[in-house]
Write a protein that holds these residues in place. Sequence first.
Motif, short mmCIF file in Angstrom:
data_model
loop_
_atom_site.label_atom_id
_atom_site.label_comp_id
_atom_site.label_asym_id
_atom_site.label_seq_id
_atom_site.Cartn_x
_atom_site.Cartn_y
_atom_site.Cartn_z
N MET A 15 -28.37 -28.39 -9.90
CA MET A 15 -28.35 -28.92 -8.55
C MET A 15 -29.54 -27.92 -7.71
SD MET A 15 -26.35 -31.24 -7.52
CE MET A 15 -26.41 -31.09 -5.66
N GLY A 16 -29.32 -26.50 -7.95
CA GLY A 16 -30.53 -25.74 -7.48
C GLY A 16 -31.75 -25.88 -7.92
N VAL A 18 -32.90 -29.27 -8.69
CA VAL A 18 -33.34 -30.45 -8.01
C VAL A 18 -33.82 -29.82 -6.79
CG1 VAL A 18 -32.50 -32.47 -6.79
CG2 VAL A 18 -31.47 -31.77 -8.89
N THR A 19 -33.44 -28.87 -5.98
CA THR A 19 -34.14 -28.40 -4.94
C THR A 19 -35.31 -27.95 -5.06
OG1 THR A 19 -31.90 -28.04 -3.87
CG2 THR A 19 -33.77 -27.12 -2.77
N TYR A 22 -38.08 -30.79 -5.85
CA TYR A 22 -38.11 -31.43 -4.72
C TYR A 22 -39.26 -30.63 -3.80
CZ TYR A 22 -35.53 -36.03 -4.55
OH TYR A 22 -35.34 -37.03 -5.18
N ARG A 23 -38.94 -29.48 -3.61
CA ARG A 23 -40.19 -28.66 -2.77
C ARG A 23 -41.38 -28.37 -3.63
NH1 ARG A 23 -35.29 -24.21 -1.34
NH2 ARG A 23 -34.67 -25.40 0.45
N SER A 26 -43.22 -31.90 -3.03
CA SER A 26 -43.71 -31.94 -1.76
C SER A 26 -45.32 -31.78 -1.66
CB SER A 26 -42.83 -31.53 -0.96
OG SER A 26 -43.02 -30.25 -0.86
N ARG A 41 -38.75 -36.02 -9.76
CA ARG A 41 -37.75 -36.02 -8.98
C ARG A 41 -36.45 -36.73 -9.69
NH1 ARG A 41 -40.09 -36.62 -2.76
NH2 ARG A 41 -40.92 -34.52 -2.85
#
Length: 119
Positions: A15-16, A18-19, A22-23, A26, A41
């Motif tokens: 889960m970390g 994924v963050t 995504y960052r 971006s 993603r």
Amino acid sequence: MARKHHELKVWQEAMGLVTVIYRATSTFPADERWGLTGQMRRAAVSVPSNIAEGAGRSGVRDFCRFLMVARGSLAELETQVLIARSLGYMGNDESVDKSIDSVFAMLAGLINSGRRVSS
């Protein structure tokens, strides 16, 4: 309400990741929105999603199958990170590499453990 997979360290680490992805994506060029950005993603999201789906199934064999799918998605993501770096979209952020390595190791451990149990 806490679910079984919420307690899994590998799910938490994924889960970390994924963050982080995504960052990182971006800042990719706008023309990559439907290309590499989307692929990275989706691959990143697939890792904890498959861990969760496997944990929600009954039986060790089913769980291991979903862990192997998660591992495949992680390998895909690792390849896409290398591509992004070669294109100059991402720097050599060691936290990404460490997170990918950590999730790979945890998945391998769970898969091997599950294989021993189901044999």
